[in-house]
Design a protein around this motif. Structure first.
Motif, PDB file in Angstrom:
ATOM      1  N   LEU A  33       0.856  -1.190   0.000  1.00  0.00           N
ATOM      2  CA  LEU A  33       0.000   0.000   0.000  1.00  0.00           C
ATOM      3  C   LEU A  33       0.887   1.233   0.000  1.00  0.00           C
ATOM      4  O   LEU A  33       1.679   1.439   0.922  1.00  0.00           O
ATOM      5  CB  LEU A  33      -0.910   0.009   1.227  1.00  0.00           C
ATOM      6  N   SER A  34       0.761   2.032  -1.048  1.00  0.00           N
ATOM      7  CA  SER A  34       1.523   3.271  -1.168  1.00  0.00           C
ATOM      8  C   SER A  34       0.578   4.374  -1.621  1.00  0.00           C
ATOM      9  O   SER A  34      -0.231   4.170  -2.531  1.00  0.00           O
ATOM     10  CB  SER A  34       2.664   3.127  -2.180  1.00  0.00           C
ATOM     11  N   LYS A  72       5.224  14.431  -4.944  1.00  0.00           N
ATOM     12  CA  LYS A  72       5.588  13.146  -5.525  1.00  0.00           C
ATOM     13  C   LYS A  72       6.054  12.149  -4.472  1.00  0.00           C
ATOM     14  O   LYS A  72       6.215  10.963  -4.769  1.00  0.00           O
ATOM     15  CB  LYS A  72       6.683  13.346  -6.585  1.00  0.00           C
ATOM     16  N   THR A  73       6.274  12.630  -3.258  1.00  0.00           N
ATOM     17  CA  THR A  73       6.710  11.745  -2.180  1.00  0.00           C
ATOM     18  C   THR A  73       5.549  10.887  -1.706  1.00  0.00           C
ATOM     19  O   THR A  73       4.443  11.377  -1.519  1.00  0.00           O
ATOM     20  CB  THR A  73       7.254  12.563  -0.994  1.00  0.00           C
ATOM     21  N   ARG A  74       5.811   9.623  -1.519  1.00  0.00           N
ATOM     22  CA  ARG A  74       4.789   8.712  -1.030  1.00  0.00           C
ATOM     23  C   ARG A  74       4.731   8.799   0.493  1.00  0.00           C
ATOM     24  O   ARG A  74       5.689   8.437   1.175  1.00  0.00           O
ATOM     25  CB  ARG A  74       5.097   7.284  -1.472  1.00  0.00           C
ATOM     26  N   LEU A  75       3.599   9.272   0.998  1.00  0.00           N
ATOM     27  CA  LEU A  75       3.443   9.365   2.445  1.00  0.00           C
ATOM     28  C   LEU A  75       3.447   7.972   3.063  1.00  0.00           C
ATOM     29  O   LEU A  75       4.077   7.727   4.096  1.00  0.00           O
ATOM     30  CB  LEU A  75       2.140  10.085   2.789  1.00  0.00           C
ATOM     31  N   VAL A 125      -3.681   6.899   8.814  1.00  0.00           N
ATOM     32  CA  VAL A 125      -3.888   7.094   7.377  1.00  0.00           C
ATOM     33  C   VAL A 125      -4.030   5.757   6.666  1.00  0.00           C
ATOM     34  O   VAL A 125      -4.892   5.584   5.794  1.00  0.00           O
ATOM     35  CB  VAL A 125      -2.731   7.914   6.765  1.00  0.00           C
ATOM     36  N   SER A 126      -3.200   4.789   7.048  1.00  0.00           N
ATOM     37  CA  SER A 126      -3.288   3.481   6.396  1.00  0.00           C
ATOM     38  C   SER A 126      -4.635   2.821   6.654  1.00  0.00           C
ATOM     39  O   SER A 126      -5.217   2.206   5.752  1.00  0.00           O
ATOM     40  CB  SER A 126      -2.152   2.573   6.870  1.00  0.00           C
ATOM     41  N   SER A 127      -5.159   2.972   7.866  1.00  0.00           N
ATOM     42  CA  SER A 127      -6.451   2.368   8.180  1.00  0.00           C
ATOM     43  C   SER A 127      -7.604   3.114   7.515  1.00  0.00           C
ATOM     44  O   SER A 127      -8.564   2.496   7.056  1.00  0.00           O
ATOM     45  CB  SER A 127      -6.650   2.334   9.702  1.00  0.00           C
ATOM     46  N   LEU A 128      -7.517   4.438   7.462  1.00  0.00           N
ATOM     47  CA  LEU A 128      -8.552   5.202   6.762  1.00  0.00           C
ATOM     48  C   LEU A 128      -8.568   4.852   5.277  1.00  0.00           C
ATOM     49  O   LEU A 128      -9.629   4.831   4.643  1.00  0.00           O
ATOM     50  CB  LEU A 128      -8.318   6.701   6.963  1.00  0.00           C
ATOM     51  N   ALA A 129      -7.387   4.564   4.726  1.00  0.00           N
ATOM     52  CA  ALA A 129      -7.330   4.139   3.319  1.00  0.00           C
ATOM     53  C   ALA A 129      -8.048   2.810   3.136  1.00  0.00           C
ATOM     54  O   ALA A 129      -8.818   2.635   2.185  1.00  0.00           O
ATOM     55  CB  ALA A 129      -5.873   4.026   2.871  1.00  0.00           C
ATOM     56  N   ILE A 130      -7.824   1.867   4.049  1.00  0.00           N
ATOM     57  CA  ILE A 130      -8.497   0.571   3.969  1.00  0.00           C
ATOM     58  C   ILE A 130     -10.007   0.745   4.050  1.00  0.00           C
ATOM     59  O   ILE A 130     -10.770   0.061   3.359  1.00  0.00           O
ATOM     60  CB  ILE A 130      -8.020  -0.351   5.112  1.00  0.00           C
ATOM     61  N   MET A 131     -10.457   1.682   4.880  1.00  0.00           N
ATOM     62  CA  MET A 131     -11.888   1.916   5.043  1.00  0.00           C
ATOM     63  C   MET A 131     -12.488   2.743   3.905  1.00  0.00           C
ATOM     64  O   MET A 131     -13.707   2.895   3.825  1.00  0.00           O
ATOM     65  CB  MET A 131     -12.152   2.636   6.372  1.00  0.00           C
ATOM     66  N   GLY A 132     -11.647   3.306   3.036  1.00  0.00           N
ATOM     67  CA  GLY A 132     -12.145   4.156   1.960  1.00  0.00           C
ATOM     68  C   GLY A 132     -12.616   5.502   2.452  1.00  0.00           C
ATOM     69  O   GLY A 132     -13.536   6.096   1.881  1.00  0.00           O
ATOM     70  N   HIS A 144      -3.895  10.183  -3.277  1.00  0.00           N
ATOM     71  CA  HIS A 144      -3.627   9.500  -4.543  1.00  0.00           C
ATOM     72  C   HIS A 144      -3.008   8.137  -4.248  1.00  0.00           C
ATOM     73  O   HIS A 144      -1.931   8.046  -3.639  1.00  0.00           O
ATOM     74  CB  HIS A 144      -2.680  10.335  -5.405  1.00  0.00           C
ATOM     75  N   ILE A 145      -3.682   7.084  -4.659  1.00  0.00           N
ATOM     76  CA  ILE A 145      -3.203   5.731  -4.453  1.00  0.00           C
ATOM     77  C   ILE A 145      -2.180   5.396  -5.534  1.00  0.00           C
ATOM     78  O   ILE A 145      -2.498   5.391  -6.723  1.00  0.00           O
ATOM     79  CB  ILE A 145      -4.352   4.706  -4.503  1.00  0.00           C
TER      80      ILE A 145
END
Length: 340
Positions: free
Chosen positions: A23-24, A31-34, A60-67, A75-76
């Motif tokens: 997951l990036s 341009k840096t991947r958080l 942030v990683s969990s919020l991404a999983i939850m959409g 930006h994924i």
């Protein structure tokens, strides 16, 4: 009338419940991947704790999983994820809405800002039920009462009709747990669920989550920076620094045999209850910002073992039992012996 909840059929037991293979993502025009190559998995009935400093990317990683990240801002770059063995597409908003609250639920850090102050708590739990199940309003309210009782809120029929501000912090957190578990999800993500609660209430909330997990067999991802909580409840641990998982493995391996310099720094910063009183160890420097993120190993600017090779992306070192560290010099025992 018995309320039957809609649940997805389980996948073969060989597949992890949630398998985040890569997951990036980044924000805005940077341009840096958080988050860069985040990788972890959790099994049914297992508790995975994700630990690290504030701002390292845990939430942030969990919020991404939850959409739940803001569309257009986030930006994924890469998302190779499986849920119950099936592809989990972070760009499919309709599918994410079906999963969110039904298969995967989340408890947020501050219940007072997560609960709607204008609606009674019972109505909010009932809404979570009707959003994913073809049930009547009366059935949904019955389920809400059942869930309030399940999370050990006294007089649940009366509490149903109260607003969030009428409840204590511990009660509000129990309401959040009741809402999250109303549809019997397979996976619960708990984001700092005991923050701002006193020690006694913290213990009660953790005991409650463990008891409910034992009853339902759900997998749990606990996001925290409290290593005491991790030692108490974790089966596996993922240590995050500056948007990457720098070390992961069974809890006993992480606590007793850490192999990444950052993990060692975290463990050394814990106060001891016994033995002589000593000044706590600190990790020098500060977490890099998006603008100052170093190339290669993101911990290199603070690492006591840093060498020119650290400007290159470090390899993933494996130590058995699922224990792995992202470091050029792991296992560190070998390096310490050579430098002695």
């Amino acid at each position: 009338m018995v309320l039957t909840l809609v649940q997805s059929a389980p996948s073969p037991s060989a597949a992890p419940l949630l398998d985040v293979r890569a997951l990036s993502l980044g924000f805005g025009t940077s341009k840096t991947r958080l988050l860069d190559g985040v990788r972890y998995s959790v099994e049914a009935g297992e508790t995975l704790c994700i630990v690290g400093e504030s701002g390292c990317g845990k939430s942030v990683s969990s919020l991404a999983i939850m959409g739940l990240l803001p569309q257009g801002a986030a930006h994924i770059h890469e998302a190779d994820i499986r849920f119950r063995g099936e592809r989990y597409d972070l760009n499919d908003m309709a599918a994410l809405r079906r999963h969110r609250g039904a298969d995967i639920a989340m408890i947020f850090q501050e219940p007072m800002t997560s609960l709607n102050p204008a609606f009674k708590v019972g109505d909010q739990i009932a809404e979570a039920v009707t959003a994913h199940n073809d049930v009547s309003e009366a059935q949904a309210r019955d389920r809400a009462v059942e869930m309030l009782r399940r999370v050990r809120i006294p007089a649940p029929e009366a509490r149903m009709n109260e607003y969030p501000h009428q409840l204590s912090g511990g009660m509000r957190q129990r309401v959040m747990i009741a809402m999250a578990l109303a549809n019997d999800p397979a996976l619960l993500i708990a984001d700092e669920p005991t923050t701002a609660l006193d020690v006694t209430i913290q213990s009660q909330i953790l005991d409650l989550i463990r008891d409910l997990q034992a009853e339902t067999g759900m997998g749990t991802i606990m996001i925290t920076h409290d290593l005491g909580v991790v030692a108490e409840i974790a089966d596996n641990v993922a240590v995050m620094y500056a948007g990457t998982i720098v070390e992961a493995g069974p809890a006993d391996a992480i606590f007793n045999d850490p192999q990444h310099p950052y993990t060692i720094g975290l463990m050394s910063s814990m106060p001891r209850l016994t033995g002589p009183r000593e000044r706590l160890t600190t990790v020098p420097g500060t977490v890099p910002t998006v603008e100052t993120m170093p190339a290669g190993c993101r911990f290199s600017t603070r690492c006591p073992f840093a060498q020119p090779v650290c400007a290159e992306t470090p390899p993933q070192r494996e130590f058995g039992r699922g224990h792995r560290a992202l470091c050029h010099f792991a296992p560190l025992d070998d390096r310490l012996e050579r430098s002695a």
